[in-house]
Design an enzyme around this catalytic site. Structure first.
Site, PDB file in Angstrom:
ATOM      1  N   CYS B  86      12.017 -24.091  23.146  1.00  9.33           N
ATOM      2  CA  CYS B  86      11.994 -25.082  24.223  1.00  9.33           C
ATOM      3  C   CYS B  86      12.576 -26.416  23.736  1.00  9.33           C
ATOM      4  CB  CYS B  86      10.574 -25.219  24.762  1.00  9.33           C
ATOM      5  SG  CYS B  86      10.513 -25.998  26.386  1.00  9.33           S
ATOM      6  N   HIS B 203       8.490 -19.462  25.761  1.00  9.76           N
ATOM      7  CA  HIS B 203       7.518 -19.769  24.706  1.00  9.76           C
ATOM      8  C   HIS B 203       6.821 -18.507  24.196  1.00  9.76           C
ATOM      9  CE1 HIS B 203       7.329 -24.205  24.914  1.00  9.76           C
ATOM     10  NE2 HIS B 203       7.663 -24.041  26.182  1.00  9.76           N
ATOM     11  N   GLU B 205       5.170 -18.164  21.520  1.00 12.36           N
ATOM     12  CA  GLU B 205       3.913 -18.501  20.824  1.00 12.36           C
ATOM     13  C   GLU B 205       2.736 -18.583  21.786  1.00 12.36           C
ATOM     14  OE1 GLU B 205       6.118 -20.583  21.765  1.00 12.36           O
ATOM     15  OE2 GLU B 205       5.218 -22.521  22.272  1.00 12.36           O
TER      16      GLU B 205
END
Lengths: 83, 239
Positions: B86, B203, B205
Site C-alpha cells: 500500500c 494488504h 498482512e
C-alpha cells in the site's frame, strides 16, 4: 539575490484527473455548466537564493525533477520573480 | 537465520500487523525507524502501509528521502528483497525502485473492502509458494491506488511478466469493480525484473491470521520465510 519562484504542477494531459472531473460536476450543479476541461493541480511558492534569474530557474527545475513534481504523471511550469 | 526489518515512518499504521505476520511464519522481525541509516543486518525489508509524512505533496514522496531509504536503496541494489504494501508500494514507486506511480482512485473515494486478485508472477521473493493463476481475496484500503505508467512501461511490465497481482477483470455491469481504483491493466501489484522488489496495493498482512477468516495473505509471508540469499552474495560466512 533572492528570487521568488512560483511552481505550477499539473497532472499530465491525457491522464484521468478525477479531481478535475468532480470539480467540473460540482460547478455544473452550482449553475456553471459553461465550465469545462477542469483540471486540478498544485501551486508551490518558494524563495531561492541565486546569483541570477537563470540560476534560480535552473535550481528550481532540479527541485521539481527530484521532488516537487512526479515526472511519471505531472508537468510543471515556473515563474521566476524578484523578491 | 532470516531477519526482517519493518520500516516505521511517521504515519505508518500497518507496521504491527506486518511484524506479526512475519513472526507467524517463524521469522524474526524488528522495527527500523525512518531516521535509522542502517537496516541492522536484516535480510528482508517490509515497507508497511499507512500515511507516511501525512501523504504530504504526494503519497510516498517525502518518505522516499528519509535516511532509512538510502539503506533500503542499497539493500535492493544488492539483490535484497523488499516488499512494499500500500503506502509502501507508493514509496517504492516514488523511490524509482519500481516503475509507474499510484494516483488518486478513479472514483475519488477512499476504498476499504476485500477484493479478488489473481496471483500472476510467482517467481518473486514474496509469491513463490503460490500456484500461478490462484485467486485470493485480500483487503484493500487506499485513496491513491490507481496504478499508472507510460504506455511503453506497461508493455514492458506485461511482456516481462512482472505483474504480480491483478484485480479480477472487470465485468460489463460494473466497469470499476472489482478493480477498485481504475488501475491500468487492472494491476494490483508489480515486481522489479528479478522479483526481489515487490509492491502490492492489497494488504496480505491483514489476512494472515486464521483467527480472522481464510488466511489468503499468509502465502506472501511463507514465501518470504522460504527465501534464501544467493550464495554468491553472502559476505559474512556463518561460524
Amino acid at each position: 539575490m533572492s528570487y521568488r519562484v512560483q511552481v505550477r504542477v499539473m497532472p499530465r494531459g491525457g491522464l484521468l484527473d478525477p479531481q478535475g472531473q468532480a470539480v467540473e460536476h460540482a460547478l455544473s450543479a452550482l449553475g456553471f455548466p459553461d465550465a469545462s476541461a477542469v483540471r486540478v493541480g498544485r501551486a508551490i511558492e518558494l524563495e531561492v537564493a541565486a546569483e541570477s534569474r537563470r540560476e534560480a530557474e535552473a535550481r528550481v527545475r532540479q527541485m521539481c525533477d527530484k521532488l516537487l513534481a512526479n515526472p511519471v504523471t505531472e508537468d510543471y511550469l515556473l515563474e521566476v520573480g524578484e523578491s | 537465520m532470516l531477519t526482517v526489518a519493518v520500516v516505521r515512518f511517521p504515519g505508518s499504521n500497518c507496521d504491527v500487523d506486518a511484524l506479526r505476520a512475519v513472526e507467524r511464519v517463524g521469522v524474526m522481525a524488528q522495527f527500523v525507524w525512518h531516521r535509522d541509516t542502517s537496516l541492522h543486518g536484516a535480510d528482508i525489508v517490509i515497507l508497511p502501509g499507512g500515511f507516511s509524512y501525512g501523504d504530504y505533496l504526494r503519497s510516498g514522496a517525502i518518505a522516499r528521502f528519509s535516511p532509512v531509504m538510502q539503506a533500503v536503496q542499497r539493500h535492493a541494489a544488492d539483490g535484497g528483497p523488499v516488499l512494499g504494501i500500500c503506502n509502501g508500494f507508493q514509496i517504492l514507486c516514488e523511490a524509482h525502485l519500481l516503475p509507474g506511480a499510484l494516483l488518486r482512485n478513479a472514483g475519488l473515494a477512499f476504498v476499504s473492502k476485500p477484493v479478488d486478485v489473481v496471483v500472476e508472477r510467482t517467481a518473486t521473493a514474496f509469491t513463490s509458494v503460490f500456484e500461478p493463476g490462484v485467486r485470493l481475496r485480500l483487503p484493500v484500503a487506499h485513496g491513491d491506488g490507481r496504478f499508472v505508467a507510460a504506455e511503453d512501461t506497461l508493455r514492458m511490465l506485461e511482456a516481462e511478466g512482472r505483474v504480480v497481482l491483478r484485480y479480477v477483470p472487470a465485468t460489463e455491469e460494473s466497469p470499476l469493480q472489482p478493480n477498485p481504483n481504475g488501475s491500468a491493466n487492472h494491476i494490483a501489484g508489480i515486481s522489479n525484473a528479478t522479483g526481489t522488489v515487490v509492491g502490492l496495493m492489497p494488504h496480505p498482512e491483514r489476512v494472515a491470521d486464521p483467527l480472522l477468516g481464510v488466511p489468503d495473505g499468509l502465502g506472501f509471508f511463507t514465501s518470504l520465510a522460504a527465501w534464501r540469499p544467493p550464495v554468491s552474495t553472502l559476505s559474512t560466512p556463518n561460524p
